[in-house]
Design an enzyme around this catalytic site. Structure first.
Site, PDB file in Angstrom:
ATOM      1  N   GLY A 137      35.647  33.745  43.306  1.00 36.02           N
ATOM      2  CA  GLY A 137      34.711  32.906  42.714  1.00 36.02           C
ATOM      3  C   GLY A 137      34.766  32.378  41.358  1.00 36.02           C
ATOM      4  CB  SER A 138      32.593  31.812  38.760  1.00 32.33           C
ATOM      5  OG  SER A 138      31.742  31.048  39.273  1.00 32.33           O
ATOM      6  CB  THR A 139      36.047  36.623  38.426  1.00 35.14           C
ATOM      7  OG1 THR A 139      36.382  36.334  39.576  1.00 35.14           O
ATOM      8  CG2 THR A 139      34.472  37.347  38.203  1.00 35.14           C
ATOM      9  CB  ILE A 140      39.523  32.138  39.418  1.00 37.45           C
ATOM     10  CG1 ILE A 140      40.920  32.191  39.533  1.00 37.45           C
ATOM     11  CG2 ILE A 140      38.723  30.795  39.596  1.00 37.45           C
ATOM     12  CD1 ILE A 140      41.317  33.731  39.866  1.00 37.45           C
TER      13      ILE A 140
END
Lengths: 416, 678
Positions: free
Chosen positions: B298-301
């Site tokens: 998800g957005s943690t990338i």
């Protein structure tokens, strides 16, 4: 050796050697070789009883030395019995032969009364006396020998006769056998019968009569085996021990395993593995197997040689005895001990079927040890060749009691 | 008086009997010879046969296993240890009366009387009745004084901290073989070697060992020291458990790592289980999901993507991007933002977690460059942590990427990673661009305390330039500042850098992404400019809220707030009023209390018996150490001699009731040899 020394001082000092032509025998010291052999056997016994019983004792009583302590206690009692036998002139036993046998037989009958006897493995052989147990059949063996010696010396001339010398002792023997087999105690019956046969034969019974006895015994033994299923099984197990090593042949198999693992010098004193409950009665009837396992052929041969020396000295005492009674007594005692030892060793090596006989001097057992002490004492007293002292002489001749021999004596008087 | 019948010289009727004695003597002599021959035959000729039969029935061997090594945390606190506890066995062959014995034993050992009667009624030589009972129960059983029923001390594995790090440590079975977790994967070190003792067996089946039974020291298993800090582990578990419960979530994970060394300081997951009672747990919970399960990042990338772009020099931190008011079309698919804006800077893409911005950054650097950076971050390969069952995730090669893949990959959908991989990638940003190998085991020591094997920390490769990481860190700090998505990750007094993530789960029923089932995550480091901790948090299917900034960020904050002062890291920032109000103080309610433990083992939990103490190994310790250790354990102490401990009673590993005593003998090094001589 301290004890030996003390004992030697109790006896009169050595006199000059007997003249071969002299009609009177000369008093001499008791047979020290025989005594030494006895002590050696007893010492072997103490060591082996401890070694063979330590596991069982630890399990049953929580004290590995339980049987050792008892054996030492019995041994001291046996020493007292030995000293009594050594110091009391043996002719007194001739005079007391009949009451002694009567008492022994009575005790044998008492064992059969329910509630009195202590039973073990289906046999009632003991009279309980507090923490100890007394086995009358051991006393019977000795008093039977004394009685036979008395009887055969008294009626020496008539021993070859059928009725006086053959039928009468046989009759008594049948009575005795009946009581003994009631227990049942096959081993003691065999010893009493065997000793009677040997003594009759030695006292001069006819070959025909002795042969007849052998024939009767030869016929009776198979019958005695056949009537009891357990004896049949034991006998079959004896014939082929390795067929059923976990069943009836368990005992003899374990004995063989024990004996056979000894090799020349054995596994070492105390190192028997078979005493770890594999071999039942390791410290009583089968002590010789443990001895073979721990001390090997060397130990076995030593014990055998000790018994051989014992028999040789015993027969020598019989030959040199001053009286016919003493001679027959010495012969009977020696023969009984020798034969019993041979049978026990034969059983332990599976040459003979299981009987339930101890190895004299070596096996654990109070009654046996004390009786043996007394017997050796008597034997040693005979070896001293003393004339009976006056007080023994003054005792009435056993004929006065005339108990089982009333008719025979009466006829003798008539003939006279 | 009648003369001797046996004497030839005596002229008495009827003739000589001397011959008869001779005959009997000869007969006995023959029997004598026969017996000797028989004895020779049995004892010498057939010796081997009987010896073999004798050996066959009494010789036996007993195979034992030397005691298993302990597992310690980085500060030497026991996580797993072995103690001797009694086991009850029976020799049914010896037991005569099975019925009453079973009736007496059944309630004591909590066994069914019927089946016990059956087992005791057999003719077997040995059967375990119950293994690993408490000493109190063993005492009661022995008091029954049943023949053939006895006890024997066996080693038993204890996990004194109960559920703490349960799925990480795993467990060993009854026979002392590791079955899960560290216990399984480091079994080759932990396991004591097997050794065989010669023994004799009596006819009742009892065995005795004439040669003694103590295993030589070199056969004992090695002690394994982990990089885990039990205190941080406990903090992580407490914070995670509380939040998972509050959010009515399915499960949760936390990884705490030292970004410079790669040391794993904590690995928490919920639901957890107690390895002491592993049979009562669901086998599904035994798994260390941080290594074995994958998820879409998800957005943690996004910070990783932007760091790569800055590192390449294709994007500047202050570049301005078109916000397209929250909607951008890629092929036939429209990608949206929650809060659309007109324009935004590169760092604001991180701060606001803008998908529209991330797509544009990805398009700028291209799929080959993005793929090679993702590989460089360590995605698609195992981390080399050394545990079994670690998966590598799935990342398709750039050749297979279409336009839409490049777009979705930019905000973390379409490939999967493990939580551990994600943690280590974030550690690379935290430590200035180095990819580290996660380290779980520091070293392995033998029973005498000598190091057998060491596992040094290792930098695998440089991924990013230090400059790129510094710039991205600023974006990550903005996440926790005003206008960021992760403000709940703030820690009073410390600057926090991190990134939120909310990944919708794939719903197999609708063959697409589920609307309401998400994995909420937060990954960050603290203090932002001198990172000491990287913390990764992931909560599965929270129901009270969905955004990572709401669900996962508070867990990060909770752990960091406790762990930083514990590690001695001083607060640098002023505590703002906003922080003070936003963070309700909450104490860890359950789990490990470092003051009360670790030596006490609460056996009551296992067997309902009073507490017992595992005797510590004091050998080699100085008197001062002994005094300290024993007072910690409130043991009465008896001391003899001076110097260092050469022997102690009771032996290490034994169980003692509370307030019991221990006796130690001390000697100076020179005296030890002399003492041995006496």
């Amino acid at each position: 050796m301290g004890l030996l020394h003390t004992l030697s001082r109790l006896a009169p000092s050595r006199r000059p050697a007997p003249d071969a032509n002299a009609t009177m025998f000369v008093v001499q010291r008791y047979d020290r070789t025989l005594l030494a052999v006895t002590f050696l056997l007893m010492a072997v016994g103490v060591v082996m009883v401890y070694s063979a019983s330590v596991v069982t004792a630890e399990l049953r009583f929580g004290d590995g030395m339980f049987y050792l302590k008892r054996q030492l206690l019995y041994l001291s009692a046996a020493m007292i019995a030995l000293l009594v036998g050594l110091n009391v002139h043996h002719d007194i036993w001739r005079k007391l032969a009949i009451p002694f046998l009567a008492v022994a037989v009575l005790l044998l009958a008492v064992v059969l009364v329910p509630g009195v006897a202590a039973t073990a493995k289906g046999a009632s052989r003991w009279i309980s006396m507090g923490p100890f147990r007394f086995q009358p059949s051991e006393a019977v063996k000795l008093s039977w020998i004394v009685f036979l010696a008395f009887f055969l010396s008294k009626h020496q001339a008539r021993v070859p006769e059928f009725r006086a010398g053959w039928l009468r002792p046989l009759g008594l023997m049948v009575l005795l056998a009946g009581l003994l087999m009631k227990q049942p105690d096959f081993g003691s019956t065999l010893i009493c019968g065997g000793v009677m046969m040997l003594m009759l034969w030695a006292a001069g019974a006819r070959w025909l009569h002795v042969g007849g006895l052998v024939a009767i015994a030869g016929a009776l033994v198979p019958i005695a085996i056949l009537v009891e299923p357990y004896r049949v099984k034991r006998f079959l197990a004896f014939l082929s021990p390795e067929d059923d090593p976990q069943g009836v042949a368990y005992h003899i198999n374990q004995a063989l395993i024990s004996f056979g693992s000894g090799e020349w010098t054995g596994m070492g004193l105390g190192a028997s593995k078979q005493k770890l409950l594999y071999l039942p009665e390791a410290h009583t009837d089968f002590i010789f197997s443990i001895l073979g396992e721990e001390l090997g052929l060397v130990g076995v041969a030593c014990v055998m040689v000790l018994f051989a020396i014992f028999v040789w000295r015993g027969f020598r005492i019989a030959r040199q005895a001053t009286s016919s009674f003493g001679a027959l007594l010495a012969f009977g005692i020696t023969a009984e001990i020798g034969v019993q030892a041979m049978i026990n060793m034969g059983v332990a090596t599976a040459l003979l079927p299981t009987k339930g006989l101890t190895l004299p001097f070596v096996s654990y057992g109070g009654s046996s040890l004390i009786t043996l002490g007394a017997a050796v004492g008597i034997l040693l007293n005979v070896s001293r060749r003393e004339p009976p002292p006056a007080w023994v002489h003054r005792l009435p001749e056993p004929d006065a009691w005339r108990l089982p021999f009333r008719r025979a004596n009466r006829r003798k008087e008539v003939a006279a | 008086m009648a003369r001797n019948v046996f004497r030839r010289t005596t002229a008495v009727e009827p003739g000589p009997r001397r011959g008869r004695i001779l005959i009997l003597s000869v007969f006995l002599a023959l029997a004598f010879v026969g017996l000797i021959v028989r004895a020779w035959d049995l004892q010498v000729l057939r010796h081997d046969h009987f010896q073999k039969r004798s050996a066959g029935q009494h010789e036996t061997t007993i195979t034992l296993r030397a005691s298993r090594g302990a597992i310690y945390d980085r500060n030497g606190r026991e996580l797993a240890l072995t103690a001797m506890v009694p086991s009850i066995y029976a020799v049914p062959r010896v037991l005569t009366d099975a019925g009453p014995a079973a009736a007496a034993l059944g309630p004591l050992l909590d066994l069914d009387v019927g089946s016990l009667t059956q087992r005791l009624g057999t003719d077997k030589a040995f059967t375990w009745l119950k293994r690993h009972v408490s000493p109190a129960v063993a005492k009661q059983v022995m008091a029954l004084n049943l023949p053939g029923v006895d006890q024997r001390d066996e080693p038993r594995r204890f996990y004194p901290n109960r559920t703490l790090a349960g799925p990480l440590i795993g467990f060993a079975g009854l026979d002392g073989v590791g079955l899960e977790g560290i216990e399984r994967d480091f079994d080759r070190y932990l396991q004591g070697k097997e050794y065989t003792l010669e023994a004799v067996r009596d006819a009742a089946g009892r065995k005795a060992m004439p040669g003694g039974a103590l295993p030589p020291e070199h056969l004992s298993g090695y002690d394994v020291t982990l990089t885990i800090d039990a205190r941080i582990q406990q903090l992580a578990e407490a914070a995670l458990t509380a939040q998972v419960k509050a959010m009515r979530a399915k499960s949760g994970l936390v990884v705490v790592m030292d970004p410079h060394t790669g040391d794993i300081l904590a690995m928490a997951q919920t639901p957890a289980f107690d390895p002491n009672l592993f049979r009562q747990a669901e086998p599904d919970d035994w798994r260390n999901r941080i290594l074995t399960d994958t998820l879409e990042p998800g957005s943690t990338i996004k910070p990783l993507l932007i760091a790569a772009a800055i590192d390449l020099g294709k994007v500047r931190a202050d570049s301005v991007w078109n916000g397209y008011h929250g909607r951008i079309k890629v092929g036939r698919k429209t990608i949206t933002d929650v809060h659309g804006v007109d324009q935004l800077t590169t760092l604001e893409i991180i701060q606001r977690s803008s998908n529209v911005g991330a797509v544009q950054v990805a398009q700028r650097i291209g799929k080959d460059a993005y793929y090679s950076y993702l590989r460089a971050y360590g995605f698609g390969e195992p981390t080399g942590i050394g545990l079994q069952g670690e998966v590598e995730g799935s990342l398709r090669p750039a050749k297979q990427w279409g336009l839409i893949h490049l777009a979705t990959f930019s905000y973390g959908y379409g490939f999967s990673v493990t939580p551990l991989q994600m943690t280590r990638a974030m550690a690379a940003i935290a430590n200035g661009g180095m990819l580290v190998r996660p380290r779980l085991v520091m070293h392995v020591k033998d029973a005498r305390g000598r190091i057998v094997e060491e596992f040094p920390d290792r930098h695998v490769r440089r991924v990013l330039s230090a400059q790129a990481t510094r710039e991205v860190t600023e974006g990550l700090i903005m996440v926790t500042q005003k206008g960021g998505t992760g403000r709940k990750a703030r820690v009073p007094g410390y600057e926090v850098a991190g990134k939120t993530g909310t990944a919708h789960k794939v719903d197999p029923l609708i063959r697409g992404y589920s609307k309401d089932k998400v994995k909420s995550s937060f990954v960050g480091f603290v203090p932002a400019h001198d990172p000491r901790l990287v913390i990764y948090v992931n909560v599965d299917e929270p129901r009270e809220a969905q955004y990572g900034g709401v669900v996962a960020a508070p867990i990060f904050s909770e752990i960091a707030r406790e762990a930083l002062p514990y590690m001695g890291i001083e607060a640098t920032e002023e505590v703002s009023a906003e922080d003070a109000e936003a963070e309700p103080e909450e104490e860890a309610a359950e789990g490990l209390d470092p003051q009360a433990r670790p030596w006490w083992f609460e056996e009551s939990v296992l067997a309902g018996a009073p507490s017992h103490l595992v005797v510590p190994d004091l050998r080699g310790a100085s008197l001062a150490e002994v005094v300290q250790r024993t007072s910690e354990l409130s043991l009465r102490l008896e001391v003899e001699g001076a110097g260092f401990v050469v022997s102690q009673h009771p032996k290490p590993g034994a169980l003692l009731p509370e307030n019991a005593g221990i006796a130690v003998t001390l000697a100076l090094p020179g005296q030890i040899a002399a003492g041995g001589e006496r």
